[in-house]
Design a protein around this motif. Structure first.
Motif, PDB file in Angstrom:
ATOM      1  N   SER A 117      -7.786  -0.917   1.381  1.00 47.35           N
ATOM      2  CA  SER A 117      -7.802  -2.379   1.453  1.00 47.35           C
ATOM      3  C   SER A 117      -8.592  -2.904   0.261  1.00 47.35           C
ATOM      4  CB  SER A 117      -8.424  -2.857   2.775  1.00 47.35           C
ATOM      5  OG  SER A 117      -9.772  -2.440   2.872  1.00 47.35           O
ATOM      6  N   THR A 160       0.838  -1.184   0.000  1.00 51.51           N
ATOM      7  CA  THR A 160       0.000   0.000   0.000  1.00 51.51           C
ATOM      8  C   THR A 160       0.880   1.243   0.000  1.00 51.51           C
ATOM      9  OG1 THR A 160      -0.145  -0.029   2.420  1.00 51.51           O
ATOM     10  CG2 THR A 160      -1.935  -1.093   1.186  1.00 51.51           C
ATOM     11  N   TYR A 195       0.549   5.700   0.410  1.00 48.73           N
ATOM     12  CA  TYR A 195      -0.332   6.790   0.804  1.00 48.73           C
ATOM     13  C   TYR A 195       0.316   8.146   0.558  1.00 48.73           C
ATOM     14  CZ  TYR A 195      -2.913   3.206   3.393  1.00 48.73           C
ATOM     15  OH  TYR A 195      -3.648   2.093   3.745  1.00 48.73           O
ATOM     16  N   THR A 200      -7.062   4.293   5.339  1.00 58.33           N
ATOM     17  CA  THR A 200      -6.573   2.939   5.101  1.00 58.33           C
ATOM     18  C   THR A 200      -7.216   2.382   3.849  1.00 58.33           C
ATOM     19  OG1 THR A 200      -6.322   2.554   7.481  1.00 58.33           O
ATOM     20  CG2 THR A 200      -6.319   0.623   6.043  1.00 58.33           C
TER      21      THR A 200
END
Length: 123
Positions: A71, A58, A60, A69
Motif C-alpha cells: 500500500s 497492485t 504480487y 499487502t
C-alpha cells in the motif's frame, strides 16, 4: 532523483507479522511505481510486490499472494509492505525500488533503489 530508505525489518517467529516502510525523498513520489524485492542468502534478488503511482494497481509474486499487502500513502511519501503469516523462507534482505513504468516485476525497469532492510523469520 529519488532517495529511498527502508525500515521495519527485524526478527520474528514463523506465523508472525511485520510491516516494512519505504520512505522517499528528493522527487515527485506520486509519479512513481514502487516495488519491493528481496534477496535471501545465496540466492538472486526476486520480485515481491509492486504498486502503481495511484495505488490503484497492485501486483504480487505468487509466493506472497494472500499473505503480503502493498500500500502507499502519497501524502507521507511512503510505501508499506504488510507481511503476515511469515515463513522461514521469507528470510531475506528486502529492498524497495521506484520506476516511472507501470507496475512490473522486472528489476531492470527500476531506476532507484534503497539500501535494504533485513527480515529474519525463525522456525
Amino acid at each position: 532523483q529519488v532517495q529511498l530508505v527502508e525500515s521495519g525489518g527485524g526478527l520474528v517467529q514463523a506465523g508472525g507479522s511485520l510491516r516494512l516502510s519505504c520512505a522517499a525523498s528528493g522527487g515527485t513520489f506520486r509519479r512513481y511505481t514502487v516495488g519491493w524485492f528481496r534477496q535471501a542468502p545465496g540466492k538472486e534478488r526476486e520480485f515481491v510486490a509492486a504498486i502503481s503511482w495511484s495505488g490503484g494497481t497492485t501486483y504480487y509474486a505468487d509466493s506472497v499472494k494472500g499473505r503480503f499487502t502493498i500500500s502507499r500513502d502519497n501524502a507521507k511519501n511512503t510505501v508499506y509492505l504488510q507481511m503476515n503469516s511469515l515463513k522461514p523462507d521469507d528470510t531475506a534482505v528486502y529492498y524497495c525500488a521506484a520506476t516511472t513504468a507501470l507496475p512490473t516485476g522486472v528489476q531492470n525497469r527500476y531506476n532507484y533503489w534503497g539500501q535494504g532492510t533485513q527480515v529474519t523469520v525463525s522456525s
